[in-house]
Design a protein around this motif. Structure first.
Motif, mmCIF file in Angstrom:
data_model
loop_
_atom_site.group_PDB
_atom_site.id
_atom_site.type_symbol
_atom_site.label_atom_id
_atom_site.label_comp_id
_atom_site.label_asym_id
_atom_site.label_seq_id
_atom_site.Cartn_x
_atom_site.Cartn_y
_atom_site.Cartn_z
ATOM 1 N N PRO A 179 -46.662 -20.311 -83.193
ATOM 2 C CA PRO A 179 -45.986 -20.413 -81.893
ATOM 3 C C PRO A 179 -46.912 -20.203 -80.708
ATOM 4 C CG PRO A 179 -45.507 -18.304 -82.921
ATOM 5 C CD PRO A 179 -46.253 -19.110 -83.947
ATOM 6 N N TYR A 180 -46.438 -20.690 -79.567
ATOM 7 C CA TYR A 180 -47.114 -20.479 -78.282
ATOM 8 C C TYR A 180 -46.621 -19.163 -77.697
ATOM 9 C CZ TYR A 180 -48.801 -21.360 -73.542
ATOM 10 O OH TYR A 180 -49.441 -21.274 -72.335
ATOM 11 N N HIS A 195 -54.448 -28.011 -80.114
ATOM 12 C CA HIS A 195 -54.285 -27.046 -79.022
ATOM 13 C C HIS A 195 -52.951 -26.323 -79.152
ATOM 14 C CE1 HIS A 195 -51.772 -30.027 -76.539
ATOM 15 N NE2 HIS A 195 -52.201 -30.735 -77.571
ATOM 16 N N ALA A 196 -52.837 -25.200 -78.419
ATOM 17 C CA ALA A 196 -51.592 -24.434 -78.356
ATOM 18 C C ALA A 196 -50.859 -24.863 -77.098
ATOM 19 C CB ALA A 196 -51.884 -22.937 -78.338
ATOM 20 N N ALA A 197 -49.703 -25.497 -77.281
ATOM 21 C CA ALA A 197 -48.960 -26.077 -76.171
ATOM 22 C C ALA A 197 -47.633 -25.350 -75.982
ATOM 23 C CB ALA A 197 -48.691 -27.557 -76.438
ATOM 24 N N PRO A 198 -47.216 -25.146 -74.724
ATOM 25 C CA PRO A 198 -45.941 -24.455 -74.477
ATOM 26 C C PRO A 198 -44.759 -25.117 -75.153
ATOM 27 C CG PRO A 198 -47.213 -24.608 -72.453
ATOM 28 C CD PRO A 198 -47.940 -25.442 -73.475
ATOM 29 N N SER A 199 -44.809 -26.431 -75.307
ATOM 30 C CA SER A 199 -43.660 -27.158 -75.848
ATOM 31 C C SER A 199 -43.557 -27.131 -77.361
ATOM 32 C CB SER A 199 -43.704 -28.612 -75.384
ATOM 33 O OG SER A 199 -44.915 -29.226 -75.813
ATOM 34 N N GLY A 200 -44.659 -26.813 -78.063
ATOM 35 C CA GLY A 200 -44.590 -26.934 -79.518
ATOM 36 C C GLY A 200 -45.487 -26.000 -80.294
ATOM 37 N N GLY A 201 -46.108 -25.026 -79.641
ATOM 38 C CA GLY A 201 -47.043 -24.159 -80.346
ATOM 39 C C GLY A 201 -48.325 -24.906 -80.656
ATOM 40 N N VAL A 202 -48.974 -24.558 -81.750
ATOM 41 C CA VAL A 202 -50.234 -25.209 -82.122
ATOM 42 C C VAL A 202 -49.909 -26.581 -82.695
ATOM 43 C CG1 VAL A 202 -52.337 -25.081 -83.490
ATOM 44 C CG2 VAL A 202 -51.339 -22.990 -82.545
#
Length: 259
Positions: A49-50, A225-232
């Motif tokens: 998770p993010y 990358h770790a993205a707010p919308s989907g985690g890693v």
């Protein structure tokens, strides 16, 4: 407890199962290219998770969290994991990357990517390869976003923290190289697995809004990358992904150096 500067000691706080994950993720020395090790570790982290502002809860401490990330901590901790093969060396590498002079304190934390990468470059950990790529542009940038948006940062409710950040940012200027969005496809053949990408922004007071790792595909390069919308996650076609992010004007690239 981890030795610091040969005489002091600092507590290292592991979040959740991060200590066990570290044991699993540490690699023995090998001839594998550092960037390839980073991509391998990033793939192991897909789906985690993010977590935004995870370092801003309570007093500043050397915190290790391999169970969830923001984009910055994702890159930082994987770089340390790929370079080091013991727990103590990993902890010290994170400290040296995260904090100016290795001093664990909010005001010494590297809050801006440009400053973080400059310190890593001075320590022979990274090299900014952007100036060597075709189509490069350069700009001078004043970094003062934290001072001008202090209500967005919980630690800046502390007068001490606010004053030191305001003092730091009173004349904080950086020189920044980047590849404009339209030129990204032309530089993709020159990128390697594990190169760090940074999305360069037009938002006043900021240098970069997101970072991650390059992953080479058969025909294009992708972003891990770790993205707010989907985690890693894996964003296929890095050029297309970057072009779809608000306020991004280009990308800079930073190559991890072998120990």
């Amino acid at each position: 407890m981890t030795p610091l500067l040969g005489s002091l000691f600092i507590a290292v706080v592991y979040v959740g199962s991060s200590s066990e994950l570290l044991t699993q993720m540490l690699r023995p020395p090998s001839r594998q290219q550092l960037g390839a090790r980073m991509v391998e570790l990033a793939r192991e982290s897909l789906g985690r998770p993010y977590r935004a502002f995870s370092l801003d809860k309570g007093l500043e401490k050397l915190q290790i969290d391999l169970t969830g990330f923001d984009c910055f901590l994702f890159v930082e901790q994987l770089l340390a994991l790929a370079r080091e093969n013991t727990r103590t060396a990993f902890e010290n590498r994170v400290r040296q990357l995260r904090y100016r002079g290795g001093f664990v304190d909010y005001c010494h934390r590297q809050h801006y990517f440009s400053r973080w990468s400059q310190q890593a470059e001075a320590s022979n950990v990274l090299r900014d390869i952007t100036p060597d790529l075709p189509g490069v542009r350069r700009r001078q940038r004043q970094l003062n976003f934290m001072s001008t948006h202090s209500k967005s940062y919980k630690p800046l409710r502390s007068e001490r923290n606010l004053l030191c950040i305001q003092m730091l940012e009173s004349d904080l200027m950086v020189q920044q190289s980047y590849i404009p969005l339209k030129r990204l496809p032309a530089v993709e053949p020159m990128l390697r697995d594990g190169d760090i990408f940074a999305l360069v922004t037009s938002v006043p007071g900021l240098d970069v809004t997101h970072v991650g790792l390059v992953e080479r595909g058969e025909h294009r390069v992708h972003g891990l990358h770790a993205a707010p919308s989907g985690g890693v996650i894996r964003s296929r076609d890095l050029s297309r992904y970057a072009s779809g992010v608000a306020d991004v004007i280009g990308v800079s690239f930073h190559r991890p150096l072998e120990p």
